[in-house]
Design an enzyme around this catalytic site. Structure first.
Site, short mmCIF file in Angstrom:
data_model
loop_
_atom_site.label_atom_id
_atom_site.label_comp_id
_atom_site.label_asym_id
_atom_site.label_seq_id
_atom_site.Cartn_x
_atom_site.Cartn_y
_atom_site.Cartn_z
N GLY A 134 -0.16 -4.63 7.28
CA GLY A 134 -0.62 -4.05 6.01
C GLY A 134 -2.05 -3.55 6.09
O GLY A 134 -2.79 -3.85 7.03
N ASN A 171 -3.78 5.70 -6.38
CA ASN A 171 -4.74 5.33 -5.35
C ASN A 171 -4.54 6.25 -4.15
O ASN A 171 -3.44 6.33 -3.61
CB ASN A 171 -4.48 3.87 -4.95
CG ASN A 171 -5.30 3.44 -3.75
OD1 ASN A 171 -6.41 3.90 -3.56
ND2 ASN A 171 -4.74 2.54 -2.95
N GLN A 174 -4.85 -3.40 15.99
CA GLN A 174 -4.06 -4.14 15.00
C GLN A 174 -2.64 -4.28 15.53
O GLN A 174 -1.89 -3.31 15.58
CB GLN A 174 -4.06 -3.43 13.64
CG GLN A 174 -3.43 -4.30 12.55
CD GLN A 174 -2.98 -3.49 11.34
OE1 GLN A 174 -2.87 -2.27 11.40
NE2 GLN A 174 -2.71 -4.17 10.25
N ARG A 186 8.58 8.93 10.62
CA ARG A 186 9.18 10.17 10.11
C ARG A 186 8.70 11.43 10.83
O ARG A 186 9.16 12.53 10.53
CB ARG A 186 8.92 10.29 8.61
CG ARG A 186 9.82 9.36 7.80
CD ARG A 186 9.80 9.72 6.34
NE ARG A 186 8.58 9.25 5.69
CZ ARG A 186 7.98 9.87 4.68
NH1 ARG A 186 8.47 11.01 4.23
NH2 ARG A 186 6.89 9.38 4.13
C1 UD1 Z 1 -1.24 2.93 0.75
C2 UD1 Z 1 -1.82 2.19 -0.45
C3 UD1 Z 1 -1.38 2.88 -1.73
C4 UD1 Z 1 -1.81 4.32 -1.72
C5 UD1 Z 1 -1.28 5.01 -0.48
C6 UD1 Z 1 -1.86 6.39 -0.36
C7 UD1 Z 1 -1.96 -0.16 0.20
C8 UD1 Z 1 -1.30 -1.50 0.10
N1 UD1 Z 1 -1.32 0.83 -0.42
O1 UD1 Z 1 0.17 2.82 0.68
O2 UD1 Z 1 -1.95 2.21 -2.85
O3 UD1 Z 1 -1.32 4.98 -2.88
O4 UD1 Z 1 -1.66 4.29 0.70
O5 UD1 Z 1 -1.24 7.07 0.67
O6 UD1 Z 1 -3.00 -0.04 0.80
N2 UD1 Z 1 -2.10 1.30 8.22
C9 UD1 Z 1 -2.58 0.52 9.25
N3 UD1 Z 1 -2.06 -0.72 9.44
C10 UD1 Z 1 -1.11 -1.24 8.63
C11 UD1 Z 1 -0.62 -0.43 7.58
C12 UD1 Z 1 -1.14 0.82 7.38
O7 UD1 Z 1 -3.45 0.94 10.00
O8 UD1 Z 1 -0.69 -2.36 8.88
C13 UD1 Z 1 -2.67 2.62 8.01
C14 UD1 Z 1 -1.66 3.74 8.24
O9 UD1 Z 1 -1.72 4.21 9.58
C15 UD1 Z 1 -2.12 4.80 7.26
C16 UD1 Z 1 -2.76 3.98 6.14
O10 UD1 Z 1 -3.07 2.73 6.69
O11 UD1 Z 1 -3.12 5.62 7.81
C17 UD1 Z 1 -1.85 3.87 4.94
O12 UD1 Z 1 -0.65 3.28 5.35
P1 UD1 Z 1 0.70 3.59 4.61
O13 UD1 Z 1 1.76 2.76 5.17
O14 UD1 Z 1 0.91 5.05 4.56
O15 UD1 Z 1 0.33 3.04 3.15
P2 UD1 Z 1 1.22 3.11 1.88
O16 UD1 Z 1 2.17 1.99 1.90
O17 UD1 Z 1 1.74 4.48 1.74
#
Ligand code: UD1
Ligand code: CA
Length: 452
Positions: free
Chosen positions: A76, A164, A71, A13
């Protein structure tokens, strides 16, 4: 203590070729804010999980104390933390941060680490609109039971306002086992880090929560709209801190600090100024409206008038600069120097009480004290291939519209007549002038338009 910063997400986005975590906030990459805050907690290991924009992210943020875990693909947040495991010290606590949540404060993280001393701790916040976040599910006694993601939540769970933030601290010794047990049997087919909360509860480990000073601390950046919102928050906080220190700001909402601005007592800053890199303003310095200062030091009592631009330069005390002055890299002005409108100075030292008040270019020059540089004076420092130095000794007076063809020296106390093109050294205490003698031609007629 270990710190893992998750930064592998794509940031679709943002609609940008620049990886999300490299977008600048207050002049510094989003992830660099998080790294700096993490560093201030002196972790044993600091690991960044990267993926999208991989090499660019790594090249930009690389530092000796940073471990890198790739990664690929991104399955996730749980899967992301798993990639970091080999880089972590097996004891103590592991703190999870997000590379796109840049405003998190060290004091809040200290509270979270304290809450994790006997188990697992989650940083949570109550939101009026919790849409999109994982919800904190508690039992009748108020104990945390698990986290449920928005997409997996029941209608009842969706009404929970405690969310969270994603930031948590947990015992490293258990991570290995817990992460290995995660499944992706959920709405997003992802390995959720949040699922280990229920595992900790099942293992009889206390699950505690801590809270930020305000929801602003845990705001994430997923779009340019959010990036702009966070920029305003950072700038307002910086402005408030300056006001607290006693700096007078014409309008705290119209100031941008993209780096570090340090101010002495009784500094005044007018509207729309931008400060980049390291800028130091001495006591009683006044900065007029619309000035830009980058890596600069301004001495006590100096006044910078409107629309002045100062970069990699040092200005002495009691100076008067601008309006519309441009001080380029390598400029060093001593005390009481006056640089007026449309004057450009580059890589030059100008000694005390010298003046260049109008329309001049001084480049690669060494200028003495009490020198007066007339309007339109130019150092011709460049022959198209090489640059040369101009030396102007103390008490020199340079008439208007003079060109100093470098290398050239103007001796102490010399005067250069207006319009001089100086190609050789000018002796001290002497008038040097190069000017075609003035003639008047009697009876001369202006040409007339010819009729056809
Ligand atoms: C996540 C949390 C959610 C929380 C929210 C807060 C989980 C399953 N969910 O959701 O409970 O309310 O953050 O913003 O953890 N990232 C990686 N690798 C991945 C996926 C994500 O490095 O495979 C990193 C992203 O770059 C980011 C962070 O993890 O910095 C969160 O990822 P995002 O996809 O925003 O998480 P949400 O699904 O929003
Ligand atoms: Ca998110």
């Amino acid at each position: 203590m270990n710190i893992v910063i998750l930064a592998a997400g794509q940031g679709k986005r943002m609609h940008s070729n620049l990886p999300k975590v490299l977008h600048p906030l207050a002049g510094k990459a989003l992830a660099a804010h998080v790294i700096d805050t993490a560093r201030s907690l002196s972790p044993q290991r600091l690991c960044l999980v990267y993926g999208h924009g991989g090499e660019t992210v790594r090249r930009t943020l690389e530092a000796p104390d940073l471990a890198w875990a790739l990664q690929e693909p991104q399955l996730g947040t749980g899967h992301a933390v798993q990639q970091a495991l080999p880089h972590l010290s097996p004891e103590g606590v592991t703190l999870i941060l997000y590379g796109d949540v840049p405003l998190i404060q060290a004091a809040t993280l200290q509270k979270l680490l304290h809450a994790a001393r006997d188990g697992l701790a989650i940083l949570t916040v109550e939101l009026d609109d919790p849409t999109g976040y994982g919800r904190i599910v508690r039992d009748g006694a108020g104990r945390v039971v698990r986290i449920v993601e928005q997409k997996d939540a029941s209608a009842g769970e969706k009404t929970i306002r405690e969310v969270n933030t994603g930031i948590m601290a947990l015992p490293t010794a258990r991570l290995d086992e817990w992460l290995a047990r995660l499944s992706n049997d959920n709405a997003q087919r992802e390995y959720y880090l949040t699922d280990i909360v229920a595992m900790a509860v099942a293992a009889g480990l206390p699950v505690n929560t801590a809270h930020p000073a305000g929801p602003w601390e845990v705001l994430g950046v997923n779009s340019k709209v959010q990036l702009a919102e966070l920029e305003r928050i950072v700038q307002r906080r910086t402005a408030d801190a300056l006001l607290e220190q006693g700096v007078r700001l014409a309008d705290p909402a119209r100031l941008d600090v993209r780096g570090t601005l340090s101010c002495g007592r009784d500094v005044f800053i007018d509207v729309n100024c931008v400060f980049e890199g390291l800028v130091e303003l001495g006591e009683a310095v006044e900065i007029g409206p619309n000035c830009v200062l980058k890596n600069a030091r301004i001495g006590a009592g100096t006044r910078l008038a409107a629309f002045s631009h100062v970069e990699e330069a040092v200005v002495g005390p009691d100076g008067a600069i601008g309006p519309f002055a441009r001080l380029r890299p390598g400029t060093e002005l001593a005390a009481g120097v006056h640089i007026g409108n449309f004057v450009e100075i580059k890589n030059s030292r100008i000694a005390a009480h010298s003046k260049a008040n109008h329309l001049a270019y001084v480049g690669d020059a060494v200028v003495g004290s009490r020198v007066n540089i007339g309007a339109g004076t130019i150092t011709c420092n460049y022959d198209g291939a090489n640059k040369y130095q101009t030396v102007i000794e103390d008490d020199v007076f340079i008439g208007s519209d003079t060109q100093l063809v470098a290398p050239v020296t103007v001796g102490r106390g010399a005067t250069l007549g207006a319009g001089t093109t100086l190609t050789g050294d000018a002796p001290p205490d002497t008038l040097t002038i190069s000017r075609v003698r003035q003639v008047s031609i009697p009876g001369w007629k202006r040409p007339q338009k010819t009729r056809k």
